[in-house]
Write a protein that holds these residues in place. Structure first.
Motif, PDB file in Angstrom:
ATOM      1  N   LEU A   1      72.575 124.904 130.597  1.00 22.73           N
ATOM      2  CA  LEU A   1      71.471 125.697 130.676  1.00 22.73           C
ATOM      3  C   LEU A   1      70.962 126.583 129.368  1.00 22.73           C
ATOM      4  N   GLN A   2      72.142 127.037 128.916  1.00 21.57           N
ATOM      5  CA  GLN A   2      72.084 127.965 127.899  1.00 21.57           C
ATOM      6  C   GLN A   2      71.574 127.127 126.522  1.00 21.57           C
ATOM      7  N   ASP A   3      71.876 125.769 126.501  1.00 21.28           N
ATOM      8  CA  ASP A   3      71.538 125.106 125.313  1.00 21.28           C
ATOM      9  C   ASP A   3      70.049 124.936 125.414  1.00 21.28           C
ATOM     10  N   VAL A   4      69.394 124.773 126.367  1.00 22.11           N
ATOM     11  CA  VAL A   4      68.032 124.507 126.519  1.00 22.11           C
ATOM     12  C   VAL A   4      67.329 125.762 126.906  1.00 22.11           C
ATOM     13  N   LEU A   5      67.780 126.927 127.001  1.00 20.80           N
ATOM     14  CA  LEU A   5      67.172 128.055 127.559  1.00 20.80           C
ATOM     15  C   LEU A   5      65.846 128.505 126.747  1.00 20.80           C
ATOM     16  N   MET A   6      65.661 127.980 125.477  1.00 16.73           N
ATOM     17  CA  MET A   6      64.679 128.735 124.644  1.00 16.73           C
ATOM     18  C   MET A   6      63.653 127.805 124.983  1.00 16.73           C
ATOM     19  N   VAL A   7      63.772 126.615 125.390  1.00 16.95           N
ATOM     20  CA  VAL A   7      62.634 125.538 125.487  1.00 16.95           C
ATOM     21  C   VAL A   7      62.487 125.104 126.863  1.00 16.95           C
ATOM     22  N   LEU A   8      63.076 125.779 127.929  1.00 15.20           N
ATOM     23  CA  LEU A   8      63.029 125.302 129.299  1.00 15.20           C
ATOM     24  C   LEU A   8      61.580 125.622 129.796  1.00 15.20           C
ATOM     25  N   ASP A   9      61.104 126.660 129.201  1.00 14.60           N
ATOM     26  CA  ASP A   9      59.627 127.015 129.907  1.00 14.60           C
ATOM     27  C   ASP A   9      58.719 125.791 129.159  1.00 14.60           C
ATOM     28  N   GLU A  10      59.091 125.052 128.402  1.00 17.08           N
ATOM     29  CA  GLU A  10      58.144 123.910 127.836  1.00 17.08           C
ATOM     30  C   GLU A  10      58.380 122.654 128.519  1.00 17.08           C
ATOM     31  N   MET A  11      59.339 122.684 129.342  1.00 13.28           N
ATOM     32  CA  MET A  11      59.667 121.453 130.243  1.00 13.28           C
ATOM     33  C   MET A  11      59.140 121.733 131.701  1.00 13.28           C
ATOM     34  N   PRO A  12      58.028 121.081 131.963  1.00 16.90           N
ATOM     35  CA  PRO A  12      57.286 121.224 133.435  1.00 16.90           C
ATOM     36  C   PRO A  12      58.419 120.996 134.431  1.00 16.90           C
ATOM     37  N   GLU A  13      59.307 120.357 134.262  1.00 15.96           N
ATOM     38  CA  GLU A  13      60.363 120.178 135.245  1.00 15.96           C
ATOM     39  C   GLU A  13      61.207 121.119 135.716  1.00 15.96           C
TER      40      GLU A  13
END
Length: 189
Positions: free
Chosen positions: A106-118
């Motif tokens: 989760l922390q690996d993708v946290l910075m771009v998580l809001d760019e992933m509609p999933e």
């Protein structure tokens, strides 16, 4: 035809399991769909048959934790206001320990998580839970302290094996309470 459905389900579960291991060990960004396929013993086309891309695989990996978070937020919001903060703190600490293997992912993708509609619901539920942990009528500083506490707790949970689940749960609950709940006057005051 009846036998193909269980085989498909087993393949899908194997893809998710292998992806979780790869994401946790190597990171989301360093893991390719081909890496997942190889680890699952199938082709990249098979992975793409089950999932429409790496973000969809990640959504399946995070699915159980995302559902648990959604349920926690709903349970805490259903409580009387004076009980919400404690329920959110205890529940979040429990989830962080239960899903500690996924925190690095989760922390690996946290910075771009809001760019992933999933992950729109996951982000919204994470924000709501942080607000619940900050407490009723929290001001900006209390919200910032709650974000700080969440990040610290997640960082501590990234290190599997250093503490037992019980030790980690106790540490997380205690730290969150000390940071987020108002100091109570000593008894007898």
């Amino acid at each position: 035809m009846a036998e193909s459905t269980p085989a498909r389900e087993r393949t899908r579960r194997e893809i998710v399991q292998q992806a979780m291991t790869l994401f946790a060990n190597d990171g989301y960004n360093a893991t390719s769909l081909q890496d997942i396929a190889t680890a699952a013993g199938c082709s990249k086309a098979t992975v793409l048959y089950h999932f429409n891309g790496k973000a969809a695989v990640l959504a399946a990996v995070l699915g159980p934790s995302q559902q648990a978070l959604k349920e926690l937020v709903a349970e805490a919001e259903a409580l009387p206001p004076e009980q919400r903060q404690e329920a959110a703190i205890v529940g979040f600490a429990r989830l962080a320990v239960e899903f500690r293997g996924l925190i690095a992912v989760l922390q690996d993708v946290l910075m771009v998580l809001d760019e992933m509609p999933e992950f729109d619901d996951l982000v919204a539920d994470g924000i709501k839970l942080t607000e619940l942990m900050a407490g009723q009528d929290a001001d900006r500083l209390e919200l910032d302290i709650a974000k700080f506490a969440v990040n610290g707790l997640l960082g501590e949970c990234r290190h599997p094996g250093e503490r037992s689940d019980a030790e980690l749960l106790d540490l997380c609950e205690t730290a969150m309470r000390r940071l987020l709940t108002p100091a109570r006057p000593p008894s007898g005051s």
